[in-house]
Design an enzyme around this catalytic site. Sequence first.
Site, PDB file in Angstrom:
ATOM      1  N   THR A  29     -29.435  36.271  -3.790  1.00  0.00           N
ATOM      2  CA  THR A  29     -28.762  35.025  -4.219  1.00  0.00           C
ATOM      3  C   THR A  29     -29.776  34.016  -4.761  1.00  0.00           C
ATOM      4  O   THR A  29     -29.427  33.187  -5.606  1.00  0.00           O
ATOM      5  CB  THR A  29     -27.921  34.395  -3.084  1.00  0.00           C
ATOM      6  OG1 THR A  29     -28.765  33.970  -2.023  1.00  0.00           O
ATOM      7  CG2 THR A  29     -26.888  35.367  -2.562  1.00  0.00           C
ATOM      8  N   TYR A  70     -28.104  27.518  -5.868  1.00  0.00           N
ATOM      9  CA  TYR A  70     -27.911  28.970  -5.816  1.00  0.00           C
ATOM     10  C   TYR A  70     -26.448  29.313  -5.541  1.00  0.00           C
ATOM     11  O   TYR A  70     -25.797  28.674  -4.709  1.00  0.00           O
ATOM     12  CB  TYR A  70     -28.779  29.583  -4.717  1.00  0.00           C
ATOM     13  CG  TYR A  70     -30.249  29.392  -4.951  1.00  0.00           C
ATOM     14  CD1 TYR A  70     -30.862  29.922  -6.085  1.00  0.00           C
ATOM     15  CD2 TYR A  70     -31.033  28.669  -4.054  1.00  0.00           C
ATOM     16  CE1 TYR A  70     -32.218  29.742  -6.315  1.00  0.00           C
ATOM     17  CE2 TYR A  70     -32.386  28.481  -4.274  1.00  0.00           C
ATOM     18  CZ  TYR A  70     -32.975  29.021  -5.400  1.00  0.00           C
ATOM     19  OH  TYR A  70     -34.304  28.831  -5.630  1.00  0.00           O
ATOM     20  N   LEU A  71     -25.975  30.343  -6.214  1.00  0.00           N
ATOM     21  CA  LEU A  71     -24.560  30.746  -6.094  1.00  0.00           C
ATOM     22  C   LEU A  71     -24.388  31.781  -4.986  1.00  0.00           C
ATOM     23  O   LEU A  71     -23.884  32.892  -5.212  1.00  0.00           O
ATOM     24  CB  LEU A  71     -24.079  31.306  -7.432  1.00  0.00           C
ATOM     25  CG  LEU A  71     -23.879  30.265  -8.533  1.00  0.00           C
ATOM     26  CD1 LEU A  71     -23.570  30.948  -9.861  1.00  0.00           C
ATOM     27  CD2 LEU A  71     -22.774  29.282  -8.153  1.00  0.00           C
ATOM     28  N   HIS A  72     -24.786  31.407  -3.751  1.00  0.00           N
ATOM     29  CA  HIS A  72     -24.790  32.389  -2.660  1.00  0.00           C
ATOM     30  C   HIS A  72     -23.451  33.131  -2.532  1.00  0.00           C
ATOM     31  O   HIS A  72     -23.388  34.358  -2.625  1.00  0.00           O
ATOM     32  CB  HIS A  72     -25.078  31.692  -1.322  1.00  0.00           C
ATOM     33  CG  HIS A  72     -26.351  30.934  -1.292  1.00  0.00           C
ATOM     34  ND1 HIS A  72     -27.579  31.548  -1.324  1.00  0.00           N
ATOM     35  CD2 HIS A  72     -26.604  29.596  -1.220  1.00  0.00           C
ATOM     36  CE1 HIS A  72     -28.525  30.641  -1.268  1.00  0.00           C
ATOM     37  NE2 HIS A  72     -27.969  29.449  -1.210  1.00  0.00           N
ATOM     38  N   ASP A  73     -22.401  32.370  -2.238  1.00  0.00           N
ATOM     39  CA  ASP A  73     -21.130  33.028  -1.909  1.00  0.00           C
ATOM     40  C   ASP A  73     -20.469  33.707  -3.120  1.00  0.00           C
ATOM     41  O   ASP A  73     -19.945  34.831  -2.988  1.00  0.00           O
ATOM     42  CB  ASP A  73     -20.174  32.029  -1.241  1.00  0.00           C
ATOM     43  CG  ASP A  73     -20.695  31.597   0.129  1.00  0.00           C
ATOM     44  OD1 ASP A  73     -21.542  32.313   0.690  1.00  0.00           O
ATOM     45  OD2 ASP A  73     -20.254  30.549   0.632  1.00  0.00           O
TER      46      ASP A  73
END
Length: 324
Positions: free
Chosen positions: A203, A249-252
């Site tokens: 991520t 950050y586009l974690h999910d």
Amino acid sequence: MQHIILDTDPGVDDALAIALAVNSSGLKVEAVTTVNGNVGVDCCTRNLSLILGALGNTKVPIIAKGESQPLSVSPVDASHVHGSDGLGDVTRLCDSSGNRCYPDMPLPAVAACAVDVILTLVKRYPDQITLLCIGPLTNIAKAILTHPIEMKKTREIILMGGAFEVYGNVTVSAEFNVYADPHAAQVVFDSEIPITVVPLDVTHQVLLNAKQFEKMCIRHNGKWGRFLLDCTRSCFEFHCRYEGLDGFYLHDPVAVGYLEHPGFFDTVPAYVQVETVGELTRGRTVADLRSDRIDRPKPNAQVCVGINTGQFLGYFLDRIFAFA
Ligand code: BDR
Ligand code: CA
């Protein structure tokens, strides 16, 4: 069509992930369950209805409120990143007449117990349910601890969490979702259910650029674009101020991306364990990711170690703005 339960602690990046998942033509979201995490579980549940309302969504048949406490540790939150309401403080925004821009949505019927909903659906669709987990793993661990045999009928768990060969984001060692309930994460890794882990290692390769996203929200010029702009603003500011990043950050959403496009990712099988007691290392996910080692323990998960960032961002931006 894949049957999904989305387990979440909304959360700004959760909101983006929910939007991807509920509007995917390839996924059938059977339920969305909430859990204590980025903010308290009541707030997370309210946020979920607000997000679904902003999406104009009527497709999710079941919403259920989950656990309010981790299994053994005291609760932590991430309101310093996601805002005091967990959604970039959108619930405090008012228009020129003093009315709230995002008033509380009338909640669709919320089932009282996420664990019961998870168990019911896993029993109803044996070997067909994928649990997409983008918050601390408390609900899933409780379901496994109370009904280990029934939960073995879960097709797969895809979880956003962990840090293997990179620094953590809540401590030097640990990623938030695992840190928030390390014992729950260990229960999940011990469950013998097929697991794919989407950790910070991937991520952190996907930064949503603030300026580009802002422009796209403005160009979108609809209710959803305004909501996206409003709920991401303070998250962008936080990452700029404290981490010097021009985005977050586009974690999910990356976990949803794995579900829909596993081909964007490189994975390795590994035996993953969680540090539950270390004073400095609580929540660290520990695994030997080297494929050439002999005598490696039997893997209990696939760990994502690489991502095609360009392909993912193309998919993400196309999908996220595909709403009226
Ligand atoms: C995870 O922690 C939360 O703050 C995010 O929503 C995401 O699920 C990233 O470490
Ligand atoms: Ca989350």
